[in-house]
Design a protein around this motif. Sequence first.
Motif, PDB file in Angstrom:
ATOM      1  N   LYS A 128       0.836  -1.181   0.000  1.00 28.37           N
ATOM      2  CA  LYS A 128       0.000   0.000   0.000  1.00 28.37           C
ATOM      3  C   LYS A 128       0.877   1.239   0.000  1.00 28.37           C
ATOM      4  O   LYS A 128       1.842   1.322   0.744  1.00 28.37           O
ATOM      5  CB  LYS A 128      -0.903   0.029   1.225  1.00 28.37           C
TER       6      LYS A 128
ATOM      7  N   LYS B 179       0.453   5.358   0.519  1.00 27.10           N
ATOM      8  CA  LYS B 179      -0.536   6.282   1.042  1.00 27.10           C
ATOM      9  C   LYS B 179      -0.085   7.711   0.782  1.00 27.10           C
ATOM     10  O   LYS B 179       1.079   8.040   0.951  1.00 27.10           O
ATOM     11  CB  LYS B 179      -0.739   6.064   2.532  1.00 27.10           C
TER      12      LYS B 179
ATOM     13  N   TYR C 117      -8.165   5.907   2.464  1.00 29.13           N
ATOM     14  CA  TYR C 117      -7.805   5.059   3.594  1.00 29.13           C
ATOM     15  C   TYR C 117      -8.901   5.198   4.647  1.00 29.13           C
ATOM     16  O   TYR C 117      -9.215   6.295   5.103  1.00 29.13           O
ATOM     17  CB  TYR C 117      -6.445   5.503   4.135  1.00 29.13           C
TER      18      TYR C 117
ATOM     19  N   GLU D 236      -5.047   6.087  -0.697  1.00 20.98           N
ATOM     20  CA  GLU D 236      -4.299   4.843  -0.592  1.00 20.98           C
ATOM     21  C   GLU D 236      -4.242   4.171  -1.958  1.00 20.98           C
ATOM     22  O   GLU D 236      -5.256   4.041  -2.637  1.00 20.98           O
ATOM     23  CB  GLU D 236      -5.008   3.932   0.408  1.00 20.98           C
TER      24      GLU D 236
ATOM     25  N   LYS E 219     -10.678   8.262   8.016  1.00 16.19           N
ATOM     26  CA  LYS E 219     -11.480   9.010   7.056  1.00 16.19           C
ATOM     27  C   LYS E 219     -12.291  10.132   7.710  1.00 16.19           C
ATOM     28  O   LYS E 219     -12.511  11.174   7.102  1.00 16.19           O
ATOM     29  CB  LYS E 219     -12.400   8.071   6.283  1.00 16.19           C
TER      30      LYS E 219
END
Length: 118
Positions: free
Chosen positions: A2, A4, A78, A89, A82
Amino acid sequence: MKLKFQKTERIYYPNTDYKFNSDKLTEFLTDNFTIPDDNLNEISCFIDKDKELKRILFELPELIKKEFPNDEIQIRFYEEFKQDELILEIGIFTSFDEKSSFEKEKKLENQLYDKYNW
């Protein structure tokens, strides 16, 4: 793996060589990323407000495909934070084994740090 991205206050010198057409942003996103949450418009608006983020995202699929040529790339917000802040992401769903994907992730991460001076 991932990646970000989030909006932060930072000093940078924008690259003025890049010209973007906002109408093409949603098309670009749907052509290059899987968007699982049906919030394409929210993601587009989030990206459209930050020229540097937009520049990075327009270059990102090409960089990722060098290391993960046949794998799905996902973009979404993400979820964990939030309510407090929006964090974008990028997820890569790969069929490589754990060791290979970790090595490729590190290589991609180093390329991103080198390319964008983070």
